[in-house]
Design an enzyme around this catalytic site. Structure first.
Site, mmCIF file in Angstrom:
data_model
loop_
_atom_site.group_PDB
_atom_site.id
_atom_site.type_symbol
_atom_site.label_atom_id
_atom_site.label_comp_id
_atom_site.label_asym_id
_atom_site.label_seq_id
_atom_site.Cartn_x
_atom_site.Cartn_y
_atom_site.Cartn_z
ATOM 1 N N SER A 1 0.795 -1.233 0.000
ATOM 2 C CA SER A 1 0.000 0.000 0.000
ATOM 3 C C SER A 1 0.830 1.285 0.000
ATOM 4 C CB SER A 1 -0.950 0.012 1.196
ATOM 5 O OG SER A 1 -2.072 -0.802 0.946
ATOM 6 N N LYS B 1 0.116 3.788 -2.703
ATOM 7 C CA LYS B 1 -0.882 4.857 -2.624
ATOM 8 C C LYS B 1 -0.241 6.237 -2.555
ATOM 9 C CE LYS B 1 -4.574 2.006 -0.586
ATOM 10 N NZ LYS B 1 -3.935 0.686 -0.420
ATOM 11 N N SER C 1 -5.840 3.693 4.485
ATOM 12 C CA SER C 1 -5.375 2.869 3.372
ATOM 13 C C SER C 1 -6.526 2.129 2.691
ATOM 14 C CB SER C 1 -4.312 1.864 3.848
ATOM 15 O OG SER C 1 -3.562 1.366 2.757
#
Length: 435
Positions: free
Chosen positions: A48, A51, A112
């Site tokens: 993640s 991102k 997230s």
């Protein structure tokens, strides 16, 4: 699965910090000075942390007016389906609701939330496939190397229930990036859009998913001062965690202490036995941050208008004055390791395109004309260089005053003076030869 990933116990025997991660780096955020690096150029899973790129493109789109914070988004079938997968980090999104981009951004940056991230991608590019193309192009534009984006979230494509962007990878592919590339992305994110730190530093927030459906979001960055691995004086205010089976436990962190900001990256962080735990990425990040803040300081080594000894002037051809003063345009700030204040030498590097074959400037010369740069040449024993590969810090050297072109009479008289000086020089040489 990607061929980039290293074995999950690749620790360096000569790692003085004993950082338990497959890849790691620490940099000073204003200069890009690398303070520590371990296997920093191998592409590894980032989960993640991907991102951060979605966030960068969103903030750029907001700045350019292509997207607005209060713009509303109606979830696609793809987004709704992913948002209700409770095995993933998510806030549930409903087909009959509209969500503001600012709220989806908070869900992505703080919690997230994966479906919220895909929603942002669809808003900006029309589809996740188009957005992933933008991610790879932006990475190239920012000078990143050793990376590949196959989706906008950092999930394994197998988690996207067959709806992954097939143009960029297979059914089990996952995003990869080197520690250095992640640090470059964070460097641009923090410096180009510093306002994002106001969001990344929020420990908790409520997301309104629908009537009677409020989701309590806790930031996955548990190093924030009020969370479980934080402390009131650690200065941590970002950035992004990431965890998948492929990537392991990852974290790009940033903190500010005593006016200096540090960015750190750990990829597949583990404990000393090679086991990934909830605390491992934060334990290894703490090592890097404590080392950076304890051993380095940002200092102004050379002030604005500094003149280099033996290089205070530059000869000017056909000018009213025969030389022009040189000085630094701005102060030169360096990240200096403790005890190495005198480990730098000022070196003048002139732009040869500005000079004739004899090293002269040609009049007229304007004030503040850039003629070269002052380089701080490091004379210490160990140096990791800078994030983008340069070996030394530098600042422009400019002319301190105007030098107008001399008129024809002055030039003629100088010519006559040189003529008789040459004759006299020849005569004196001959006379000396008699004795």
């Amino acid at each position: 699965m990607s061929m980039f990933q290293l074995p999950k116990s690749a620790f360096a025997a000569d790692d003085v910090l004993d950082v338990h991660a497959n890849g790691a780096i620490a940099i000073e955020a204003s200069t890009g000075k690398v303070l520590y690096a371990k296997n920093a150029d191998t592409a590894l899973g980032i989960a993640s942390m991907s991102k951060m790129m979605t966030e960068y493109i969103l903030l750029e789109s907001i700045k350019e007016g292509k997207v607005k914070w209060d713009q509303e988004y109606t979830p696609s079938d793809y987004v709704v389906k992913i948002s209700h997968n409770t095995s993933l980090s998510n806030v549930p999104l409903r087909k009959d609701m509209k969500y503001k981009i600012i709220d989806l951004y908070h869900a992505m940056a703080i919690y997230s939330a994966n479906a919220a991230t895909i929603a942002i991608a669809e808003t900006i590019a029309g589809s996740e496939t188009n957005f992933v193309k933008m991610m790879n192009e932006k990475a190239k534009e920012l000078g990143l190397k050793d990376y590949k984006f196959v989706n906008c979230t950092g999930l394994n494509n197998s988690d996207l229930q067959g709806m992954y962007p097939k143009k960029f990878g297979g059914p089990t592919d996952e995003n990869v990036m080197s520690a250095r590339a992640a640090a470059k992305l964070a460097f641009h994110l923090v410096n180009d859009y510093p306002e994002m730190l106001k969001t990344s530093s929020i420990p908790k927030m409520v997301f309104h998913a629908g009537p009677g459906e409020d989701i309590n979001m806790q930031n996955w960055n548990w190093m924030l001062p009020t969370l479980v691995y934080g402390s009131k004086d650690n200065g941590v205010d970002g950035l992004k965690t990431g965890t998948t089976d492929f990537a392991g436990s990852c974290f790009t962190g940033t903190a500010m202490r005593n006016g200096m900001r540090v960015i750190t990256v750990v990829l597949n962080a583990t404990d000393s036995k090679g086991k990934s735990t909830k605390s491992s990425r934060f334990d290894e990040t703490k090592k890097l941050m404590d080392y950076a803040f304890s051993n380095f300081t940002v200092k102004e080594v050379y002030p604005k208008n500094y003149q280099i000894t033996k290089h205070k002037t530059l000869p000017v051809l056909k000018g009213k004055e025969k030389s022009v003063k040189l000085e630094t345009k701005e102060p030169l700030r360096l990240v200096v390791q403790n005890g190495e204040d005198k480990a730098y030498n000022p070196v003048l590097e002139l732009n040869k395109k500005k000079l004739d074959k004899d090293g002269n400037l040609l009049a007229p010369v304007k004030k503040n004309e850039v003629v070269g740069k002052l380089v701080a040449e490091y004379k210490g024993s160990k140096d990791y260089g800078y994030l983008y590969g340069q070996k030394s810090a530098s600042v422009d050297v400019v002319t301190a005053n105007n030098v107008d072109k001399a008129n024809w009479f002055v030039l003629m008289m100088r010519g006559i003076g040189h003529f008789f000086a040459n004759i006299w020089g020849g005569v004196t040489s001959t006379v000396k030869g008699w004795f």
